[in-house]
Scaffold this motif. Sequence first.
Motif, PDB file in Angstrom:
ATOM      1  N   ARG A  43      24.590  -2.112 -26.851  1.00 28.20           N
ATOM      2  CA  ARG A  43      23.516  -1.470 -26.075  1.00 28.20           C
ATOM      3  C   ARG A  43      22.866  -2.576 -25.246  1.00 28.20           C
ATOM      4  O   ARG A  43      22.412  -3.593 -25.780  1.00 28.20           O
ATOM      5  N   VAL A  44      22.811  -2.357 -23.956  1.00 26.51           N
ATOM      6  CA  VAL A  44      22.379  -3.385 -23.014  1.00 26.51           C
ATOM      7  C   VAL A  44      21.167  -2.893 -22.238  1.00 26.51           C
ATOM      8  O   VAL A  44      21.119  -1.740 -21.804  1.00 26.51           O
ATOM      9  N   LEU A  45      20.204  -3.792 -22.030  1.00 23.13           N
ATOM     10  CA  LEU A  45      19.034  -3.519 -21.199  1.00 23.13           C
ATOM     11  C   LEU A  45      19.005  -4.508 -20.048  1.00 23.13           C
ATOM     12  O   LEU A  45      19.010  -5.721 -20.260  1.00 23.13           O
ATOM     13  N   ASP A  46      18.976  -3.984 -18.825  1.00 25.20           N
ATOM     14  CA  ASP A  46      18.755  -4.799 -17.628  1.00 25.20           C
ATOM     15  C   ASP A  46      17.333  -4.507 -17.179  1.00 25.20           C
ATOM     16  O   ASP A  46      17.042  -3.433 -16.647  1.00 25.20           O
ATOM     17  N   TYR A  47      16.435  -5.461 -17.425  1.00 32.16           N
ATOM     18  CA  TYR A  47      15.003  -5.246 -17.202  1.00 32.16           C
ATOM     19  C   TYR A  47      14.616  -5.790 -15.827  1.00 32.16           C
ATOM     20  O   TYR A  47      14.757  -6.975 -15.563  1.00 32.16           O
ATOM     21  N   GLY A  48      14.104  -4.900 -14.961  1.00 37.32           N
ATOM     22  CA  GLY A  48      13.805  -5.293 -13.591  1.00 37.32           C
ATOM     23  C   GLY A  48      15.081  -5.352 -12.776  1.00 37.32           C
ATOM     24  O   GLY A  48      15.362  -6.319 -12.074  1.00 37.32           O
ATOM     25  N   CYS A  49      15.870  -4.294 -12.865  1.00 38.89           N
ATOM     26  CA  CYS A  49      17.248  -4.299 -12.378  1.00 38.89           C
ATOM     27  C   CYS A  49      17.376  -4.139 -10.872  1.00 38.89           C
ATOM     28  O   CYS A  49      18.458  -4.357 -10.317  1.00 38.89           O
ATOM     29  N   GLY A  50      16.302  -3.725 -10.180  1.00 36.17           N
ATOM     30  CA  GLY A  50      16.438  -3.433  -8.762  1.00 36.17           C
ATOM     31  C   GLY A  50      17.327  -2.212  -8.563  1.00 36.17           C
ATOM     32  O   GLY A  50      17.409  -1.330  -9.418  1.00 36.17           O
ATOM     33  N   GLU A  64      26.177   1.589 -23.992  1.00 39.76           N
ATOM     34  CA  GLU A  64      25.036   2.179 -23.287  1.00 39.76           C
ATOM     35  C   GLU A  64      24.349   1.098 -22.459  1.00 39.76           C
ATOM     36  O   GLU A  64      24.210  -0.041 -22.903  1.00 39.76           O
ATOM     37  N   LEU A  65      23.937   1.467 -21.249  1.00 38.30           N
ATOM     38  CA  LEU A  65      23.228   0.553 -20.360  1.00 38.30           C
ATOM     39  C   LEU A  65      21.919   1.195 -19.934  1.00 38.30           C
ATOM     40  O   LEU A  65      21.909   2.271 -19.329  1.00 38.30           O
ATOM     41  N   LEU A  66      20.822   0.532 -20.275  1.00 38.59           N
ATOM     42  CA  LEU A  66      19.500   0.978 -19.868  1.00 38.59           C
ATOM     43  C   LEU A  66      19.071   0.144 -18.670  1.00 38.59           C
ATOM     44  O   LEU A  66      19.026  -1.090 -18.742  1.00 38.59           O
ATOM     45  N   LEU A  67      18.755   0.812 -17.574  1.00 38.08           N
ATOM     46  CA  LEU A  67      18.312   0.147 -16.350  1.00 38.08           C
ATOM     47  C   LEU A  67      16.814   0.367 -16.204  1.00 38.08           C
ATOM     48  O   LEU A  67      16.366   1.474 -15.908  1.00 38.08           O
ATOM     49  N   CYS A  68      16.048  -0.692 -16.451  1.00 36.57           N
ATOM     50  CA  CYS A  68      14.593  -0.592 -16.401  1.00 36.57           C
ATOM     51  C   CYS A  68      14.088  -1.088 -15.056  1.00 36.57           C
ATOM     52  O   CYS A  68      14.347  -2.225 -14.657  1.00 36.57           O
ATOM     53  N   GLU A  69      13.337  -0.238 -14.373  1.00 38.80           N
ATOM     54  CA  GLU A  69      12.791  -0.599 -13.067  1.00 38.80           C
ATOM     55  C   GLU A  69      11.375  -0.044 -12.952  1.00 38.80           C
ATOM     56  O   GLU A  69      11.137   1.133 -13.200  1.00 38.80           O
ATOM     57  N   GLY A  70      10.429  -0.932 -12.581  1.00 34.74           N
ATOM     58  CA  GLY A  70       9.030  -0.532 -12.476  1.00 34.74           C
ATOM     59  C   GLY A  70       8.684   0.172 -11.184  1.00 34.74           C
ATOM     60  O   GLY A  70       7.663   0.869 -11.106  1.00 34.74           O
ATOM     61  N   ALA A  71       9.508   0.026 -10.148  1.00 36.99           N
ATOM     62  CA  ALA A  71       9.243   0.673  -8.859  1.00 36.99           C
ATOM     63  C   ALA A  71       9.738   2.117  -8.915  1.00 36.99           C
ATOM     64  O   ALA A  71      10.947   2.347  -9.043  1.00 36.99           O
ATOM     65  N   PRO A  72       8.851   3.100  -8.810  1.00 41.28           N
ATOM     66  CA  PRO A  72       9.250   4.502  -9.045  1.00 41.28           C
ATOM     67  C   PRO A  72      10.347   5.011  -8.113  1.00 41.28           C
ATOM     68  O   PRO A  72      11.278   5.688  -8.568  1.00 41.28           O
ATOM     69  N   ARG A  73      10.253   4.707  -6.833  1.00 32.50           N
ATOM     70  CA  ARG A  73      11.265   5.203  -5.888  1.00 32.50           C
ATOM     71  C   ARG A  73      12.630   4.610  -6.202  1.00 32.50           C
ATOM     72  O   ARG A  73      13.644   5.314  -6.173  1.00 32.50           O
ATOM     73  N   ASP A 105      21.514  -5.127 -28.062  1.00 32.33           N
ATOM     74  CA  ASP A 105      22.421  -6.252 -28.299  1.00 32.33           C
ATOM     75  C   ASP A 105      22.352  -7.304 -27.195  1.00 32.33           C
ATOM     76  O   ASP A 105      22.640  -8.478 -27.433  1.00 32.33           O
ATOM     77  N   LEU A 106      21.991  -6.885 -25.996  1.00 27.45           N
ATOM     78  CA  LEU A 106      21.880  -7.804 -24.863  1.00 27.45           C
ATOM     79  C   LEU A 106      20.759  -7.338 -23.959  1.00 27.45           C
ATOM     80  O   LEU A 106      20.678  -6.156 -23.609  1.00 27.45           O
ATOM     81  N   ILE A 107      19.871  -8.277 -23.600  1.00 31.54           N
ATOM     82  CA  ILE A 107      18.808  -8.011 -22.628  1.00 31.54           C
ATOM     83  C   ILE A 107      18.950  -9.022 -21.502  1.00 31.54           C
ATOM     84  O   ILE A 107      19.107 -10.221 -21.748  1.00 31.54           O
ATOM     85  N   VAL A 108      18.898  -8.529 -20.275  1.00 30.38           N
ATOM     86  CA  VAL A 108      18.978  -9.400 -19.099  1.00 30.38           C
ATOM     87  C   VAL A 108      17.692  -9.267 -18.291  1.00 30.38           C
ATOM     88  O   VAL A 108      17.264  -8.151 -17.972  1.00 30.38           O
ATOM     89  N   LEU A 109      17.091 -10.409 -17.998  1.00 32.15           N
ATOM     90  CA  LEU A 109      15.912 -10.470 -17.127  1.00 32.15           C
ATOM     91  C   LEU A 109      16.305 -11.357 -15.945  1.00 32.15           C
ATOM     92  O   LEU A 109      16.173 -12.574 -15.995  1.00 32.15           O
ATOM     93  N   GLY A 135      21.500 -10.681 -34.113  1.00 36.52           N
ATOM     94  CA  GLY A 135      22.595 -11.394 -33.470  1.00 36.52           C
ATOM     95  C   GLY A 135      22.672 -11.181 -31.974  1.00 36.52           C
ATOM     96  O   GLY A 135      23.658 -11.562 -31.339  1.00 36.52           O
ATOM     97  N   GLY A 136      21.626 -10.589 -31.403  1.00 38.99           N
ATOM     98  CA  GLY A 136      21.625 -10.269 -29.981  1.00 38.99           C
ATOM     99  C   GLY A 136      21.308 -11.468 -29.100  1.00 38.99           C
ATOM    100  O   GLY A 136      21.008 -12.561 -29.583  1.00 38.99           O
TER     101      GLY A 136
END
Length: 231
Positions: A43-50, A64-73, A105-109, A135-136
């Motif tokens: 399970r991967v999180l890309d935080y601030g992914c654009g 699973e890939l979670l794409l986190c983005e703070g800009a609503p549009r 398991d993996l977070i990318v900033l 172990g992440g």
Amino acid sequence: MNSGWLTFWDSSHSIYVNARHRDVHYRLIAQQIAALVPSPQARVLDYGCGEALHADLVAAAANELLLCEGAPRVRTGIAVRFAGNAKIRAVAPQDVERMADHSLDLIVLHSVAQYLTPQELTKLFALFHRLLNPGGMLVVSDVIPSDVAASTDALALLRFGAANGFFFAAVAGLVRTVLSDYWRLRTRYGLTRYGEAAITEKLAAAGFFAQRAAQNIGHNQARMAFMARPR
């Protein structure tokens, strides 16, 4: 993140000099993140992914890939773009804060730290430590060193353009950038910079063992990437 920066990234900005630049920028990042996915079950999180145009490359390597983005549009655009991919989910920062402990398991900033205050980054590191499996791995990349000038970024863009068929557009784009909202925001708020020791110490204070990676994610190798694991 400062509201001025968030509004900028949610606007129709011209930070990418043309469609070719935008495409190869996101493709390179996705390819490099995909190479870091530890297993097909991750399970991967890309935080601030654009815009994450090629996030499907990362999702193909993960469960699973979670794409986190703070800009609503931008976040809405991600949700629409990948609506047909069951592995990808667009989420807001508030959604990440509500996630279960040790569930990733993996977070990318990537290319986010420069737009945060040191206090905001400290809070994020604490959140990521809670969310990661023992172990992440946390990847913090595109960190701007204290001694790197804007001219270094410009030269990196020109080299990237020359290698990918948009050199002359990059030259014109640099001129536009100086006259753009991006440059006005950069002049007003600045970008947060860190030395290598400062980032590793900040990560250590959040409970990580961290070291600088041999290569940054993306085209600009004057910037830094760090790999961190919970202690």
